[in-house]
Design an enzyme around this catalytic site. Structure first.
Site, PDB file in Angstrom:
ATOM      1  N   ARG A  10      17.684  21.390  -1.368  1.00  0.00           N
ATOM      2  CA  ARG A  10      17.908  21.152  -2.797  1.00  0.00           C
ATOM      3  C   ARG A  10      17.616  19.703  -3.188  1.00  0.00           C
ATOM      4  O   ARG A  10      17.131  19.447  -4.294  1.00  0.00           O
ATOM      5  CB  ARG A  10      19.340  21.543  -3.174  1.00  0.00           C
ATOM      6  CG  ARG A  10      19.527  23.047  -3.249  1.00  0.00           C
ATOM      7  CD  ARG A  10      20.959  23.424  -3.516  1.00  0.00           C
ATOM      8  NE  ARG A  10      21.090  24.853  -3.777  1.00  0.00           N
ATOM      9  CZ  ARG A  10      22.234  25.497  -3.794  1.00  0.00           C
ATOM     10  NH1 ARG A  10      23.360  24.856  -3.567  1.00  0.00           N
ATOM     11  NH2 ARG A  10      22.280  26.798  -4.034  1.00  0.00           N
ATOM     12  N   LYS A  59      27.855  45.708  -0.164  1.00  0.00           N
ATOM     13  CA  LYS A  59      28.552  46.563  -1.136  1.00  0.00           C
ATOM     14  C   LYS A  59      27.696  46.948  -2.328  1.00  0.00           C
ATOM     15  O   LYS A  59      27.042  46.114  -2.942  1.00  0.00           O
ATOM     16  CB  LYS A  59      29.810  45.847  -1.647  1.00  0.00           C
ATOM     17  CG  LYS A  59      30.892  45.685  -0.586  1.00  0.00           C
ATOM     18  CD  LYS A  59      32.132  45.072  -1.208  1.00  0.00           C
ATOM     19  CE  LYS A  59      33.271  45.018  -0.206  1.00  0.00           C
ATOM     20  NZ  LYS A  59      34.488  44.442  -0.811  1.00  0.00           N
ATOM     21  N   GLY A  71      21.105  33.822  -0.637  1.00  0.00           N
ATOM     22  CA  GLY A  71      21.286  33.063   0.596  1.00  0.00           C
ATOM     23  C   GLY A  71      20.833  33.772   1.857  1.00  0.00           C
ATOM     24  O   GLY A  71      20.098  33.204   2.676  1.00  0.00           O
ATOM     25  N   GLY A 105      23.536  33.120  -7.549  1.00  0.00           N
ATOM     26  CA  GLY A 105      24.140  33.879  -8.646  1.00  0.00           C
ATOM     27  C   GLY A 105      23.228  34.003  -9.849  1.00  0.00           C
ATOM     28  O   GLY A 105      23.161  35.054 -10.496  1.00  0.00           O
TER      29      GLY A 105
END
Length: 397
Positions: free
Chosen positions: A41, A198, A351, A374
């Protein structure tokens, strides 16, 4: 998506002598001693900073780091390690400035790093008084932090509202271009890989993509829930039986458009979840009651790889098996290599996905690797990201 681009402002000479405030994403992992363990980053932020310096601007850069308590600065919250790494990358001293909200001393041709912005009271709630103070610090605001674009905070939204000029930095602009290419105007067939433990965490993404993609490849625990929906037994594998109806609805929505959710024809199973567990390849309809499905089988991997190689556009979020364990990594490896070989445009994010890309060394063969976790997921859900929305509004005047 129409936004003002900082690179255009620089090319037009509009940044010369101006005070430029760059919101970067410098939230890097550190060890217990505070050393940066992975600097992607920081390196990714350099082109925007260099662009501003080359344009003759007085440059201020800030970012969040970790999860500090607002109004209570602690040494571990400091961007000092980032300032040190930025100094090395830019080949010049990058001073770190604390308590900067009420004013920053910086001259054209200079760059300073402003201490962790999430320590400022009102940052996370996008306090209007704070946002106006931040806007007063600069002539040009630049958002170059896609990883925070899904949050409406003082340094990502409020300042863009009140700054004289609000623009997108090169990293953010590249994300916008890649996402537009992959989702708004994709070359067909459009294939999406959505994998993870999930269904519940990615159900809205699956529902959104089901309206648009030609093939929806599911993997991990999500695939197990879809196997249940297809009437297959999954033993003691991770799944969400209460979401089988939603999985069936996604399959039906895809079928209605002549599209498909490929269900595995074979799987790799084990009796325990461990790196040294014995791996057994089985047909999808032969899973025993005490089996754990930890990867897709070689036939399934080959079928999916063939589809990926024919794709016009590929969106990839998540490995399809427990790729951290070598015995259960083949499915993810085969799909990663197929994406690398595909002539279609590929965009990958998340990730675990980035870890898989690094493990198989295909960084140069993926069309675009998203820096946002996100934010990338919310884009796939079809949500409007606040930081992009305000830049669009400002560009429209």
């Amino acid at each position: 998506m129409n936004v003002l681009r900082f690179s255009d402002l620089c090319a037009q000479g509009k940044a010369s002598g101006q005070r430029v405030f760059i919101r970067a994403d410098l939230n890097v992992p550190q060890d217990d001693a505070g050393n940066i363990t992975e600097d992607t980053r920081v390196r990714a932020s350099v082109p925007c900073i260099q662009l501003a310096l080359d344009a003759g601007a007085a440059v201020m850069v800030t970012s969040h780091l970790g999860r500090p308590t607002e109004g209570a600065f602690k040494p571990e919250d400091s961007l000092a390690p980032v300032a040190k790494r930025l100094s090395e990358l830019l080949g010049r001293d990058v001073p770190l400035v604390a308590d900067w909200v009420d004013g920053v001393a910086v001259q054209p041709g200079q760059v300073v790093l402003l201490e962790n912005c999430r320590v400022n009271k009102g940052e996370k709630k996008n306090d209007e008084a704070l946002a106006k103070k931040l806007a007063a610090l600069c002539d040009i605001y630049v958002n170059d932090a896609f990883g925070t674009a899904h949050r409406a905070e003082a340094t990502t939204y409020g300042i863009a509202q009140f700054a004289k000029i609000a623009s997108a930095g090169p990293l953010l602009a590249a994300e916008i271009d890649a996402i537009t290419k992959a989702l708004a105007s994709p070359k067909r067939p459009l294939v999406a890989i959505v994998a993870g433990s999930k269904v519940s965490t990615k159900l809205t993404i699956l529902q959104a993509l089901a309206k648009n993609v030609d093939q929806l490849i599911v993997g991990g625990g999500i695939a197990n829930t879809f196997m249940l929906a297809a009437g297959l037994k999954i033993g003691k594998s991770l799944a969400e039986p209460d979401l089988v109806d939603q999985a069936k609805a996604v399959i039906a929505a895809m079928s209605a458009r002549g599209a498909a959710v490929p269900i595995p024809v074979d799987v790799v199973t084990a009796k325990t979840f461990a790196a040294d567990a014995a791996a057994t390849v089985k047909a999808a309809d032969e899973v025993a009651d005490d089996d754990l499905i930890l990867d897709i089988g070689p036939k399934t991997a080959a079928q999916l790889a063939a589809q990926l190689k024919q794709a016009g556009t590929i969106v990839w979020n998540g490995p399809v098996g427990v790729f951290e364990f070598d015995a259960f990594a083949n499915g993810t490896k085969v799909l990663a290599e197929a994406i690398a070989q595909s002539e279609g445009f590929s965009i990958a994010g998340g990730g675990d996905t980035l870890a898989a890309i690094a493990k198989y060394g295909i960084e140069k063969d993926v069309g675009y690797i998203s820096t946002g976790g996100g934010a990338f997921l919310e884009i796939l859900e079809g949500k409007t990201l606040p930081a992009l929305e305000i830049l669009e509004k400002r560009a429209a005047g």
